[in-house]
Design a protein around this motif. Structure first.
Motif, mmCIF file in Angstrom:
data_model
loop_
_atom_site.group_PDB
_atom_site.id
_atom_site.type_symbol
_atom_site.label_atom_id
_atom_site.label_comp_id
_atom_site.label_asym_id
_atom_site.label_seq_id
_atom_site.Cartn_x
_atom_site.Cartn_y
_atom_site.Cartn_z
ATOM 1 N N LEU A 149 76.519 46.427 26.693
ATOM 2 C CA LEU A 149 75.620 46.406 27.842
ATOM 3 C C LEU A 149 76.291 45.968 29.149
ATOM 4 N N PRO A 150 77.183 44.956 29.110
ATOM 5 C CA PRO A 150 77.851 44.583 30.371
ATOM 6 C C PRO A 150 78.606 45.756 31.001
ATOM 7 N N LYS A 151 79.057 46.697 30.153
ATOM 8 C CA LYS A 151 79.825 47.830 30.673
ATOM 9 C C LYS A 151 78.966 48.760 31.508
ATOM 10 N N ILE A 152 77.661 48.737 31.306
ATOM 11 C CA ILE A 152 76.817 49.542 32.191
ATOM 12 C C ILE A 152 76.048 48.629 33.149
ATOM 13 N N GLY A 153 76.646 47.460 33.389
ATOM 14 C CA GLY A 153 76.133 46.601 34.445
ATOM 15 C C GLY A 153 75.010 45.669 34.030
ATOM 16 N N ILE A 154 74.836 45.428 32.708
ATOM 17 C CA ILE A 154 73.809 44.490 32.271
ATOM 18 C C ILE A 154 74.471 43.375 31.481
ATOM 19 N N PRO A 155 74.992 42.356 32.149
ATOM 20 C CA PRO A 155 75.621 41.270 31.415
ATOM 21 C C PRO A 155 74.567 40.408 30.730
ATOM 22 N N VAL A 156 74.825 40.010 29.483
ATOM 23 C CA VAL A 156 73.859 39.221 28.723
ATOM 24 C C VAL A 156 74.550 37.976 28.193
ATOM 25 N N ARG A 157 73.910 36.833 28.368
ATOM 26 C CA ARG A 157 74.467 35.589 27.846
ATOM 27 C C ARG A 157 74.419 35.599 26.325
ATOM 28 N N ALA A 158 75.389 34.945 25.702
ATOM 29 C CA ALA A 158 75.484 35.021 24.243
ATOM 30 C C ALA A 158 74.225 34.503 23.546
ATOM 31 N N ASP A 159 73.722 33.322 23.955
ATOM 32 C CA ASP A 159 72.560 32.781 23.241
ATOM 33 C C ASP A 159 71.322 33.653 23.463
ATOM 34 N N PHE A 160 71.195 34.124 24.695
ATOM 35 C CA PHE A 160 70.081 35.019 24.989
ATOM 36 C C PHE A 160 70.198 36.292 24.155
ATOM 37 N N CYS A 161 71.436 36.772 24.063
ATOM 38 C CA CYS A 161 71.719 37.982 23.301
ATOM 39 C C CYS A 161 71.349 37.803 21.831
ATOM 40 N N GLY A 162 71.679 36.644 21.272
ATOM 41 C CA GLY A 162 71.338 36.362 19.879
ATOM 42 C C GLY A 162 69.840 36.397 19.660
ATOM 43 N N ALA A 163 69.107 35.708 20.549
ATOM 44 C CA ALA A 163 67.647 35.665 20.412
ATOM 45 C C ALA A 163 67.056 37.059 20.597
ATOM 46 N N LEU A 164 67.593 37.786 21.567
ATOM 47 C CA LEU A 164 67.085 39.131 21.835
ATOM 48 C C LEU A 164 67.317 40.047 20.632
ATOM 49 N N GLY A 165 68.550 39.991 20.107
ATOM 50 C CA GLY A 165 68.870 40.831 18.956
ATOM 51 C C GLY A 165 67.963 40.527 17.770
ATOM 52 N N LEU A 166 67.762 39.234 17.520
ATOM 53 C CA LEU A 166 66.916 38.831 16.402
ATOM 54 C C LEU A 166 65.469 39.269 16.633
ATOM 55 N N ALA A 167 65.007 39.125 17.878
ATOM 56 C CA ALA A 167 63.628 39.499 18.204
ATOM 57 C C ALA A 167 63.423 41.001 18.030
ATOM 58 N N LEU A 168 64.406 41.785 18.471
ATOM 59 C CA LEU A 168 64.270 43.241 18.360
ATOM 60 C C LEU A 168 64.293 43.680 16.895
ATOM 61 N N LEU A 169 65.231 43.113 16.142
ATOM 62 C CA LEU A 169 65.306 43.464 14.719
ATOM 63 C C LEU A 169 64.035 43.018 13.991
ATOM 64 N N GLY A 170 63.679 41.737 14.226
ATOM 65 C CA GLY A 170 62.494 41.190 13.559
ATOM 66 C C GLY A 170 61.228 41.902 13.981
ATOM 67 N N GLY A 171 61.153 42.288 15.248
ATOM 68 C CA GLY A 171 59.975 42.997 15.747
ATOM 69 C C GLY A 171 59.700 44.245 14.931
ATOM 70 N N ALA A 172 60.771 44.975 14.597
ATOM 71 C CA ALA A 172 60.606 46.208 13.829
ATOM 72 C C ALA A 172 60.101 45.902 12.415
ATOM 73 N N TYR A 173 60.658 44.849 11.793
ATOM 74 C CA TYR A 173 60.208 44.495 10.442
ATOM 75 C C TYR A 173 58.772 43.980 10.463
ATOM 76 N N MET A 174 58.479 43.130 11.445
ATOM 77 C CA MET A 174 57.128 42.571 11.536
ATOM 78 C C MET A 174 56.113 43.677 11.818
ATOM 79 N N ALA A 175 56.498 44.630 12.641
ATOM 80 C CA ALA A 175 55.581 45.721 12.981
ATOM 81 C C ALA A 175 55.161 46.466 11.716
ATOM 82 N N GLU A 176 56.141 46.763 10.851
ATOM 83 C CA GLU A 176 55.817 47.476 9.618
ATOM 84 C C GLU A 176 54.956 46.618 8.697
ATOM 85 N N THR A 177 55.259 45.331 8.659
ATOM 86 C CA THR A 177 54.468 44.408 7.844
ATOM 87 C C THR A 177 53.009 44.372 8.300
#
Lengths: 226, 219, 252
Positions: free
Chosen positions: B76-104
């Protein structure tokens, strides 16, 4: 439009190398799935036996697998064996061991679940028709069990493939690691390669897993009202 | 086993666990919110949005978190969206979990029979009363086992955070092993700390499952 | 004696995909009357009740409750449903709520009635159907017959003007049928307005003021129970009633 660094993939044999990395992941998953099926089925059947000792052991095993991240298991097997037994375990073998350990537990639980989900009157009605035990098992119980089991075990395969991405963390050169190497090597010529390469790895995983997930879903739907 | 070494490592592991918990908690809360939102869109088959959510769920569920994090953090930073590591971790987990929770949640919603809605309507309830008092509680109890499994799965998935240089438990263990070769102590602490996070969740989850089970059997 | 018309169905047509379920069907329900609808499976009996409750859209014609249009899409429908209670074949109690909570939910939530007053009434009604001691149980702990009696109480507690019963004993074991039908009979004695779809012919005979025989989506015959059961006019009705009797086997 910024440079997305996709051109890197078409340089030299980069794409082939990436696919080679993917094959490493797939190979580990397939071998681990094989072991999981071979070991998980008998273990699952064993778990339907009414014995306190077996129940206690399998419960413990399943609970360990349930709560311990695969990453931790990988570390234990990879670093731990070196320390304790002085083995210099190949990272790929360590991965196969860990994923088989994990997959066997999952598979055994699925097998157990499938067997106990067959209603008792299925056995009784088969017996009432005069069938003997081996016949009941092969003609009545097994086909129903397989129908319940197959979609779920196919699902386990995709989970296995996804989880193999972890092996790069103990140094196996798989698709993600190859990607990293390509990005490093082309740092000056394509500074944005990370986008194209990681995007491609992402898609490769998707292309690998999605059809399998769909197959599992399809079978589940088709057999659910059988 | 060298207890002195363990003692001196404890604070490092403790700090690492707090980081895992902080990011994990944040990610899971957002995963639940995303999950509810997407489940409702899918359940009511809202045109366009339903399809977009469908693509998101399939992409998310069929790729590893590690690869998703690499993409978010390094690409993402390569297309001009720099993301902080901790924020990135939470975001990644939220996106992954969101998909699993949605199906549940969606399959929970689908498990509530149409005629339950009708019987509530026949008592004069309006749509939102039906959803709030009849559909949601039943859908939730049906979802609980899979919901608990998702939480455990997501907490385990946090173990890849070290790949984007977050100093979590894995990072700490690997770092210490590399520095001092106290492998046994490091690995023992690693197991103990993950057990500390996950066993209470597993136990609480079991209890929750037992409490709501009454709703599963329906009439 | 002129009684007020409560529900009026005029010339409705209901189609499901290509199939006509009801064709040009009309029916009026008058105050204090017990209408029993009988007919072979799939003749559209249950659909009529569902339409009266606004649960089923119709393609032609009109349904009114005291002159007001019954339409599931209109905002007025919730007010009408408060007055038109319905009991389903499969009970449809809310599994996550206790018996008492099941009964109290709608009066408190929809009618905004006082909790204490509703509770008192609910207990009284439960006592009447002999289920007072089950008030804190969950539906899964009850037998089918008990669940159905609770479902009737749940509908009654809303003080409906009409009650619709959709094959309420069809899912029950034979020995439980009676305990539910007794409740219906006692409601009929009180003069409650009811529309009942049932397969229990002797019960229909006992409870009905008027019997409607439905076949293939339209009204085939209508009459008092005595007329209909003793002297059916149409061939279809005769055939239908014959399905409930068996000839003695003559051995060769």
């Amino acid at each position: 439009m910024p440079n997305l660094g996709i051109e890197v993939l078409f340089k030299g044999s980069n794409m082939l190398r990436l696919l080679g990395g993917l094959w490493v992941s797939l190979r580990i998953s397939l071998i681990a799935v094989g072991f999981s099926i071979l070991l998980g089925i008998p273990l699952g059947i064993l778990m339907t036996v009414n014995s306190k000792i077996i129940k206690a052991f399998t419960r413990l095993y399943l609970e360990v697998v349930r709560v311990m991240p695969q990453m931790v298991l990988l570390f234990i097997v990879f670093f731990g064996t070196t320390r304790i037994f002085g083995w210099n375990l190949n990272a790929e073998i360590a991965s196969v061991i860990v994923f088989s350990f994990w997959g066997t537990a999952e598979m055994a639980d699925l097998v157990r679940g499938a067997f106990i989900s067959i209603p008792k009157h299925q056995y009784e009605s088969a017996r009432a028709l005069g069938m003997n035990s081996p016949a009941i098992f092969t003609v009545v119980i097994l086909p129903q069990t397989v129908r319940r089991l197959l979609p779920l075990s196919i699902n386990l395969v995709t989970r296995m493939i996804k989880t193999t991405s972890l092996v790069m963390m103990i140094g196996v050169v798989e698709v993600l690691k190859v990607g990293q190497q390509i990005i490093e090597a082309n740092r000056t010529s394509s500074p944005n390669a990370a986008f194209g390469v990681y995007g491609t790895v992402f898609l490769l995983y998707f292309i690998g897993c999605w059809p399998i997930s769909m197959l599992s879903k399809y079978l589940e739907k088709r057999w659910s009202n059988a | 086993m060298n207890w002195e070494v363990i003692g001196s490592y404890l604070p490092l592991y403790w700090k690492a666990m707090l980081l895992t918990l902080r990011i994990g908690w944040l990610g899971i809360v957002f995963a639940i919110l995303i999950g509810i939102f997407c489940a409702i869109i899918r359940f009511y088959k809202i045109p366009a949005a339903g399809q977009i959510v469908g693509v998101y769920i399939e992409l998310s569920r069929n790729t590893p978190l590690l690869v998703q994090l690499f993409f978010l953090y390094f690409a993402l930073p390569k297309i001009g969206i720099p993301v902080r590591a901790d924020f990135c971790g939470a975001l990644g987990l939220a996106l992954l979990g969101g998909a699993y929770m949605a199906e549940t949640f969606r399959s929970g919603l689908e498990s509530v029979a149409k005629i339950q809605t009708e019987s509530a309507l026949s008592l004069g309830m309006n749509r939102s009363q039906v959803v709030l008092h009849v559909i949601f509680p039943q859908a939730f109890s049906v979802s609980v086992p899979s919901f608990v499994a998702n939480i455990i799965f997501l907490l385990k998935e946090t173990s890849v955070f070290s790949a984007i240089s977050l100093m979590d438990l894995m990072f700490t263990a690997k770092d210490l092993i590399g520095l001092y070769y106290k492998t046994t102590e490091c690995l023992t602490l690693l197991v103990v700390f993950y057990a500390l996070i996950l066993i209470p969740v597993s136990v609480l989850g079991d209890r929750l499952e037992r409490r709501v089970r009454h709703a599963e059997f329906g009439n | 004696m002129h009684k007020e018309e409560i529900i009026k169905i005029s010339h409705i047509t209901k189609r499901y995909e290509e199939n006509a379920i009801l064709e040009d069907f009309s029916l009026s329900v008058y105050e204090g009357e017990v209408v029993v609808i009988v007919g072979p499976s799939g003749c559209g009996k249950s659909t009529i009740l569902r339409i009266m409750n606004g649960l089923e859209p119709i393609q032609k014609g009109e349904v009114t409750y005291r002159g007001e249009k019954v339409d599931g899409k209109l905002g007025s429908i919730t007010r009408i449903r408060e007055k038109v209670g319905m009991v389903f074949q499969s009970y449809e109690l809310f599994p996550h709520k206790t018996i008492l909570q099941n009964i109290m939910l709608a009066p408190v939530l929809v009618q905004k009635r006082d909790k204490k007053e509703v509770k008192e009434e609910a207990l009284q009604l439960l006592n009447r159907v002999g289920l007072l001691e089950k008030k804190d149980s969950y539906p899964r702990q009850l037998s089918g017959g008990q669940k159905q009696r609770v479902a009737i109480v749940r509908a009654l507690c809303m003080h409906p003007e009409v009650l619709l019963f959709d094959e309420v004993t069809a899912a029950l074991d034979p020995e439980m049928v009676r305990e539910v039908l007794e409740v219906l009979l006692s409601l009929a004695k009180e003069g409650k307005t009811m529309v009942i779809v049932t397969h229990e012919m002797s019960f229909a005979k006992a409870v009905a003021d008027r019997v409607i025989f439905l076949d293939g989506g339209h009204l085939e015959e209508e009459g008092t129970p005595a007329e209909f059961f003793e002297h059916p006019k149409t061939e279809r009705a005769k055939q239908f009633l014959n399905t409930f009797t068996y000839d003695k086997v003559e051995r060769e």
